[in-house]
Motif scaffolding. Sequence first.
Motif, PDB file in Angstrom:
ATOM      1  N   GLU A 163      -9.874  -8.643   7.021  1.00 41.85           N
ATOM      2  CA  GLU A 163      -8.420  -8.536   7.189  1.00 41.85           C
ATOM      3  C   GLU A 163      -7.857  -7.417   6.320  1.00 41.85           C
ATOM      4  OE1 GLU A 163     -10.088 -11.257   6.715  1.00 41.85           O
ATOM      5  OE2 GLU A 163      -9.724 -12.454   8.540  1.00 41.85           O
ATOM      6  N   GLU A 164      -8.364  -7.321   5.082  1.00 41.06           N
ATOM      7  CA  GLU A 164      -7.911  -6.251   4.207  1.00 41.06           C
ATOM      8  C   GLU A 164      -8.362  -4.890   4.720  1.00 41.06           C
ATOM      9  OE1 GLU A 164      -7.513  -8.377  -0.174  1.00 41.06           O
ATOM     10  OE2 GLU A 164      -9.400  -7.451   0.382  1.00 41.06           O
ATOM     11  N   LYS A 165      -9.557  -4.843   5.288  1.00 45.70           N
ATOM     12  CA  LYS A 165     -10.041  -3.589   5.862  1.00 45.70           C
ATOM     13  C   LYS A 165      -9.161  -3.165   7.029  1.00 45.70           C
ATOM     14  CE  LYS A 165     -14.148  -1.429   7.907  1.00 45.70           C
ATOM     15  NZ  LYS A 165     -15.518  -1.624   8.402  1.00 45.70           N
TER      16      LYS A 165
ATOM     17  N   SER B  64      -0.805  -0.282 -10.217  1.00 46.36           N
ATOM     18  CA  SER B  64      -1.641  -0.660  -9.079  1.00 46.36           C
ATOM     19  C   SER B  64      -3.042  -0.113  -9.295  1.00 46.36           C
ATOM     20  CB  SER B  64      -1.030  -0.119  -7.781  1.00 46.36           C
ATOM     21  OG  SER B  64      -0.962   1.306  -7.821  1.00 46.36           O
ATOM     22  N   ASP B  65      -3.918  -0.272  -8.280  1.00 46.22           N
ATOM     23  CA  ASP B  65      -5.275   0.262  -8.292  1.00 46.22           C
ATOM     24  C   ASP B  65      -5.554   0.886  -6.938  1.00 46.22           C
ATOM     25  OD1 ASP B  65      -6.457  -0.573 -10.922  1.00 46.22           O
ATOM     26  OD2 ASP B  65      -5.902  -2.561 -10.181  1.00 46.22           O
ATOM     27  N   LEU B  66      -6.669   1.642  -6.861  1.00 50.66           N
ATOM     28  CA  LEU B  66      -7.117   2.109  -5.555  1.00 50.66           C
ATOM     29  C   LEU B  66      -7.372   0.915  -4.650  1.00 50.66           C
ATOM     30  CD1 LEU B  66      -9.568   4.987  -6.561  1.00 50.66           C
ATOM     31  CD2 LEU B  66      -7.359   5.239  -5.417  1.00 50.66           C
ATOM     32  N   ALA B  67      -7.148   1.075  -3.365  1.00 50.89           N
ATOM     33  CA  ALA B  67      -7.169  -0.026  -2.395  1.00 50.89           C
ATOM     34  C   ALA B  67      -8.517  -0.736  -2.388  1.00 50.89           C
ATOM     35  CB  ALA B  67      -6.830   0.498  -1.011  1.00 50.89           C
ATOM     36  N   VAL B  68      -8.450  -2.065  -2.262  1.00 48.98           N
ATOM     37  CA  VAL B  68      -9.632  -2.917  -2.252  1.00 48.98           C
ATOM     38  C   VAL B  68      -9.637  -3.720  -0.962  1.00 48.98           C
ATOM     39  CG1 VAL B  68     -10.804  -4.836  -3.373  1.00 48.98           C
ATOM     40  CG2 VAL B  68      -9.718  -3.074  -4.765  1.00 48.98           C
ATOM     41  N   ALA B  69     -10.835  -3.883  -0.351  1.00 45.91           N
ATOM     42  CA  ALA B  69     -10.962  -4.661   0.891  1.00 45.91           C
ATOM     43  C   ALA B  69     -12.118  -5.627   0.736  1.00 45.91           C
ATOM     44  CB  ALA B  69     -11.154  -3.744   2.091  1.00 45.91           C
ATOM     45  N   HIS B  70     -11.833  -6.850   0.275  1.00 45.05           N
ATOM     46  CA  HIS B  70     -12.885  -7.837   0.083  1.00 45.05           C
ATOM     47  C   HIS B  70     -13.334  -8.472   1.397  1.00 45.05           C
ATOM     48  CE1 HIS B  70     -12.803  -7.657  -4.263  1.00 45.05           C
ATOM     49  NE2 HIS B  70     -11.477  -7.819  -4.260  1.00 45.05           N
ATOM     50  N   HIS B  71     -12.469  -8.457   2.393  1.00 48.25           N
ATOM     51  CA  HIS B  71     -12.814  -9.078   3.667  1.00 48.25           C
ATOM     52  C   HIS B  71     -12.255  -8.220   4.794  1.00 48.25           C
ATOM     53  CE1 HIS B  71      -8.672 -10.535   3.293  1.00 48.25           C
ATOM     54  NE2 HIS B  71      -9.050 -11.075   2.113  1.00 48.25           N
TER      55      HIS B  71
ATOM     56  N   TYR C 208       0.855  -1.188   0.000  1.00 45.65           N
ATOM     57  CA  TYR C 208       0.000   0.000   0.000  1.00 45.65           C
ATOM     58  C   TYR C 208       0.887   1.233   0.000  1.00 45.65           C
ATOM     59  CZ  TYR C 208      -3.718  -3.188   1.489  1.00 45.65           C
ATOM     60  OH  TYR C 208      -4.620  -4.217   1.579  1.00 45.65           O
ATOM     61  N   VAL C 209       0.418   2.255  -0.676  1.00 46.17           N
ATOM     62  CA  VAL C 209       1.052   3.552  -0.622  1.00 46.17           C
ATOM     63  C   VAL C 209      -0.037   4.588  -0.358  1.00 46.17           C
ATOM     64  CG1 VAL C 209       0.930   3.939  -3.102  1.00 46.17           C
ATOM     65  CG2 VAL C 209       2.627   5.171  -1.754  1.00 46.17           C
ATOM     66  N   TYR C 210       0.205   5.448   0.610  1.00 39.62           N
ATOM     67  CA  TYR C 210      -0.774   6.461   1.032  1.00 39.62           C
ATOM     68  C   TYR C 210      -0.335   7.798   0.462  1.00 39.62           C
ATOM     69  CZ  TYR C 210      -2.548   2.969   4.266  1.00 39.62           C
ATOM     70  OH  TYR C 210      -3.089   1.822   4.824  1.00 39.62           O
TER      71      TYR C 210
ATOM     72  N   THR D 257      -4.610  -0.078   9.683  1.00 37.59           N
ATOM     73  CA  THR D 257      -3.336  -0.166  10.417  1.00 37.59           C
ATOM     74  C   THR D 257      -2.258   0.713   9.804  1.00 37.59           C
ATOM     75  OG1 THR D 257      -3.852  -2.419  11.096  1.00 37.59           O
ATOM     76  CG2 THR D 257      -1.524  -1.750  11.192  1.00 37.59           C
ATOM     77  N   ASN D 258      -2.206   0.745   8.491  1.00 41.29           N
ATOM     78  CA  ASN D 258      -1.121   1.470   7.836  1.00 41.29           C
ATOM     79  C   ASN D 258      -1.489   2.908   7.467  1.00 41.29           C
ATOM     80  OD1 ASN D 258       1.087  -0.674   7.328  1.00 41.29           O
ATOM     81  ND2 ASN D 258      -0.798  -1.700   6.655  1.00 41.29           N
TER      82      ASN D 258
END
Length: 342
Positions: free
Chosen positions: A264-266, A255-262, A230-232, A271-272
Amino acid sequence: MAEGEEEVNYASVVFKAGNNPQPAAKRGEETVYGELKVQNETKNEAKRGEETVYGEVEAQNETKNEDSAGRRRFQHLSCCLGILCVILLGGIIGVCVYLPTLSHESDPIQLEEVSTLLANNKKLSLENANLKRDNQNLTDQLGNLTEAYTVSESNVKSLSAGVKELTTRNQELETEKKNLKQQIQNMETTWNELNVSRAQWSIDEYCKQPGNQTCKACQDGWKHTESGCYVYNDAHLPNQKTWEEAQEDCRGKNSDLAVAHHLEEKEAIITNSLGSNGFWIGLRVEDGKWKWVDGSNLSDSSWIVPPADGRCALFFKDRNKWSSVSCGATHQWICQKKALSV
């Protein structure tokens, strides 16, 4: 001499009955002249003249008898015709007198039958009128149907022409489809070649660094988690971007904009994260549903409010739910890509 003139004049009538075309007075003069000459010359010729006169008288008598017989026959025929006329007149008078009497003395049953026949005749007349009206209606309907059939036939011809045109268009589309498939195959080949080059570039980027022979899971500046790298992009105004602009920036970084399917990804995104500003993530409304940039649907609808057209998801570190804001607003953004397996 006087007696001779009477005989000669009488003989002139006999010549008329014999259809002699000469006038009677002229014949009388010629006869008198002939008789006088005969008497002066010879007595024998006078005798022959007397015989001739006698024969002429006898012929005249026969002619008179024939005329009398003809008149009697005409008289008998006239009497017969008169009698026949009287008989016919009597018959006509008798019929005229007998018919009214017969009409008054007719049987009541016959009168009833006549009434029935008249009623049936009236009924049949009405039915005939109804049939004529129905026939006219059917004729009109036939005309309407014929006209409708003509219109339908014209429509069928038009539809046939349309079908033919669509068939031609379909063949053209089939040809275009084949061409597109070929182009896709060519692009896939090119994409595979690019992936090989990209993979080599990634290896060079992650592993071949000065003074370090070990490979890293993420590039410099990217944060590594089990979900990926991830890069912010915490840009400040006026360098912040809309959702579309942020996605294009991520694509430029492979890359793509951040994805959170579950979950843990959220949690990894939380966290970061840094700061309290909102960051674009790869979730927006498409066709009335929340969808990720990879085309999948949002699995947990409790993470954000119901979808609305033109809305995109914005992540805040100190909020459990994501916010639904206009995709045209400008904010910071988070990019994500897979980590290198080392």
